[in-house]
Design a protein around this motif. Structure first.
Motif, PDB file in Angstrom:
ATOM      1  N   PHE A 132     -23.474   4.451  18.765  1.00  0.00           N
ATOM      2  CA  PHE A 132     -23.562   3.397  19.772  1.00  0.00           C
ATOM      3  C   PHE A 132     -22.704   3.673  20.997  1.00  0.00           C
ATOM      4  N   SER A 133     -21.842   4.672  20.918  1.00  0.00           N
ATOM      5  CA  SER A 133     -21.022   5.027  22.076  1.00  0.00           C
ATOM      6  C   SER A 133     -21.758   5.957  23.037  1.00  0.00           C
ATOM      7  N   ILE A 134     -22.945   6.431  22.633  1.00  0.00           N
ATOM      8  CA  ILE A 134     -23.711   7.363  23.454  1.00  0.00           C
ATOM      9  C   ILE A 134     -24.417   6.592  24.574  1.00  0.00           C
ATOM     10  N   PRO A 135     -24.324   7.039  25.800  1.00  0.00           N
ATOM     11  CA  PRO A 135     -25.006   6.350  26.905  1.00  0.00           C
ATOM     12  C   PRO A 135     -26.508   6.194  26.650  1.00  0.00           C
ATOM     13  N   ASP A 136     -27.045   5.050  27.048  1.00  0.00           N
ATOM     14  CA  ASP A 136     -28.464   4.729  26.918  1.00  0.00           C
ATOM     15  C   ASP A 136     -28.924   4.521  25.481  1.00  0.00           C
ATOM     16  N   VAL A 137     -28.004   4.412  24.532  1.00  0.00           N
ATOM     17  CA  VAL A 137     -28.344   3.977  23.178  1.00  0.00           C
ATOM     18  C   VAL A 137     -28.033   2.491  23.103  1.00  0.00           C
ATOM     19  N   ASP A 138     -29.072   1.679  23.046  1.00  0.00           N
ATOM     20  CA  ASP A 138     -28.922   0.224  23.099  1.00  0.00           C
ATOM     21  C   ASP A 138     -28.976  -0.436  21.733  1.00  0.00           C
ATOM     22  N   GLY A 139     -28.936   0.365  20.690  1.00  0.00           N
ATOM     23  CA  GLY A 139     -28.976  -0.181  19.339  1.00  0.00           C
ATOM     24  C   GLY A 139     -29.618   0.800  18.393  1.00  0.00           C
ATOM     25  N   ALA A 140     -30.079   0.292  17.248  1.00  0.00           N
ATOM     26  CA  ALA A 140     -30.615   1.172  16.218  1.00  0.00           C
ATOM     27  C   ALA A 140     -31.806   0.551  15.519  1.00  0.00           C
ATOM     28  N   LEU A 141     -32.699   1.423  15.054  1.00  0.00           N
ATOM     29  CA  LEU A 141     -33.766   1.041  14.137  1.00  0.00           C
ATOM     30  C   LEU A 141     -33.382   1.641  12.797  1.00  0.00           C
ATOM     31  N   VAL A 142     -33.064   0.782  11.853  1.00  0.00           N
ATOM     32  CA  VAL A 142     -32.448   1.199  10.589  1.00  0.00           C
ATOM     33  C   VAL A 142     -33.441   1.022   9.451  1.00  0.00           C
TER      34      VAL A 142
END
Length: 249
Positions: free
Chosen positions: A219-229
């Protein structure tokens, strides 16, 4: 400002007894500062809506047909999902593309129907291990993005999830640099196609062996707005730390 999204895909798992996990998650995150979406089997959407009551957790389907109704035995329409209480639907997941031979063109037709029905579409993209090793990743993602996403897409009805096929359920996770490269590429492509307004408002998720232990770094990576888990969304004890990591990101 894009609101972060933690989405859980239960796949073909879960019976009514498992709804207690949703209740536990709702109690742990009664007032979340991020959006939470759970996508159980279609059979559980309606009872899950009752279980969740007034919880802000949204429900979604895992696929839908491109038609509103008809002689399509075993299929579920976008309108049916919405009628059952869904607010979103996952489309183009790698397991659908692989096991059901779904093409990007078919995904786009489904997404058109789902958006017209008022559902948010979570469109999945991802490369195989062979394609990654052939350094063809961005070509694959670019083609899938172009062909799968409808022209009617906006920041409200479109979420794009990057799920490298080789990372799903394998325990392997791309490096932050690899994830960042793909997400930066997708953002640029969306801005070029839809303009900066829509392009910057679409949420980009990462999926593939996301766990509580690695969520904060992802989540600290730019342009990662969340996750599909996937698997980690089945149990509140596993999914809750991911939601918390996203809230803290």
């Amino acid at each position: 400002m894009r609101r972060k999204l933690a989405a859980g895909n239960w796949k073909m798992n879960g019976l009514r007894a498992g709804l207690s996990e949703m209740q536990a998650l709702a109690e742990a995150h009664a007032t979340p500062t991020v959006d939470i979406l759970l996508c159980p089997p279609a059979t559980l959407i309606a009872p899950a809506r009752v279980t969740l009551g007034g919880s802000p957790i949204a429900l979604g389907g895992q696929d839908c047909h491109a038609e509103t109704s008809g002689a399509f035995t075993g299929d579920v329409s976008a309108e049916m999902l919405k009628d059952a209480g869904a607010r979103a639907v996952i489309l183009g997941h790698s397991e659908r593309r692989d096991l059901h031979r779904e093409t990007s063109e078919e995904v786009r037709l489904k997404a058109n129907r789902a958006q017209a029905a008022g559902l948010m579409t979570v469109i999945c993209l991802g490369e195989s291990a062979f394609q990654r090793e052939a350094t063809n990743t961005l070509d694959i993602i670019g083609a899938q993005l172009s062909l799968s996403v409808p022209d009617s897409s906006t920041g409200e009805n479109l979420v794009v999830a990057y799920e490298p096929i080789w990372a799903i359920g394998s325990g392997q996770v791309p490096s932050p640099e690899q994830i960042g490269e793909v997400h930066t590429f997708m953002r640029a492509r969306l801005e070029h196609r839809f303009g900066s307004g829509v392009g910057r408002s679409v949420r980009l998720l990462y999926g593939g062996s996301v766990k509580g232990e690695n969520a904060a770094e992802i989540f600290s990576i730019p342009d990662v707005d969340g996750a599909l888990v996937g698997g980690a969304s089945l149990k509140a004890a596993d999914f809750s730390p991911i939601v918390t990591a996203l809230e803290e990101a």
